[in-house]
Scaffold this motif. Structure first.
Motif, PDB file in Angstrom:
ATOM      1  N   ALA A 123       0.834  -1.204   0.000  1.00 13.38           N
ATOM      2  CA  ALA A 123       0.000   0.000   0.000  1.00 13.38           C
ATOM      3  C   ALA A 123       0.866   1.250   0.000  1.00 13.38           C
ATOM      4  O   ALA A 123       0.582   2.221  -0.715  1.00 13.38           O
ATOM      5  N   VAL A 124       1.945   1.250   0.771  1.00 19.12           N
ATOM      6  CA  VAL A 124       2.841   2.407   0.819  1.00 19.12           C
ATOM      7  C   VAL A 124       3.493   2.613  -0.541  1.00 19.12           C
ATOM      8  O   VAL A 124       3.628   3.758  -1.014  1.00 19.12           O
ATOM      9  N   MET A 125       3.869   1.522  -1.211  1.00 14.44           N
ATOM     10  CA  MET A 125       4.456   1.647  -2.543  1.00 14.44           C
ATOM     11  C   MET A 125       3.437   2.235  -3.523  1.00 14.44           C
ATOM     12  O   MET A 125       3.780   3.103  -4.338  1.00 14.44           O
ATOM     13  N   LEU A 126       2.187   1.775  -3.433  1.00 15.90           N
ATOM     14  CA  LEU A 126       1.142   2.326  -4.305  1.00 15.90           C
ATOM     15  C   LEU A 126       0.926   3.810  -4.017  1.00 15.90           C
ATOM     16  O   LEU A 126       0.760   4.609  -4.947  1.00 15.90           O
ATOM     17  N   ILE A 127       0.934   4.186  -2.757  1.00 14.20           N
ATOM     18  CA  ILE A 127       0.771   5.595  -2.396  1.00 14.20           C
ATOM     19  C   ILE A 127       1.946   6.402  -2.955  1.00 14.20           C
ATOM     20  O   ILE A 127       1.769   7.509  -3.477  1.00 14.20           O
ATOM     21  N   GLY A 128       3.155   5.842  -2.877  1.00 15.17           N
ATOM     22  CA  GLY A 128       4.331   6.514  -3.419  1.00 15.17           C
ATOM     23  C   GLY A 128       4.213   6.726  -4.918  1.00 15.17           C
ATOM     24  O   GLY A 128       4.525   7.813  -5.431  1.00 15.17           O
TER      25      GLY A 128
END
Length: 138
Positions: free
Chosen positions: A97-102
């Motif tokens: 999820a953090v990678m997608l947000i990035g």
């Protein structure tokens, strides 16, 4: 004892028999004493065996308790393992999820840059249009 009486009646011929009878009597007394000692030893041994049996039962009971506690610890360790795997899976999902947000943030930044460029172009065009229109009087 009867042998000693008979030896005394026999007189001189019974002296040897009297000695043998005396030795037999002494041997019988020693045997009786040994029997009493053996009885005491057997009773002591039986008491020690009984005490040892009780200790063995207590040790067996204690070992049973230890085995039960080890089983409980194993179950807890298994539960901890399951929880750890679930947490690791959750962390992987959070990382994704953090990678997608990035990625979304990078895309938004690129879009903002494009919007700024478009805004600057529109401002230039609006200024040119304003100059062209200012030549006309209504």
């Amino acid at each position: 004892m009867n042998a000693a009486v008979e030896a005394a009646r026999a007189g001189e011929h019974g002296k040897g028999f009297a000695v043998v009878a005396s030795e037999v009597r002494a041997l019988a007394q020693r045997s009786a004493g040994a029997v009493k000692e053996i009885e005491v030893l057997i009773a002591e041994s039986a008491a020690k065996v009984s005490h040892g049996y009780k200790i063995a039962e207590e040790a067996s009971s204690t070992m049973g308790g230890i085995v039960e506690q080890v089983s409980r610890v194993n179950a807890i360790v298994d539960e901890i393992g399951v929880a750890s795997r679930e947490q690791a899976s959750g962390i992987e999902q959070v990382n994704s999820a953090v990678m997608l947000i990035g990625e979304a943030t990078q895309q938004n930044a690129a879009l903002v840059g494009e919007a700024e460029h478009s805004t600057a172009e529109l401002r230039d065009q609006a200024e040119r249009l304003a100059r062209v229109v200012s030549m006309f009087r209504v």
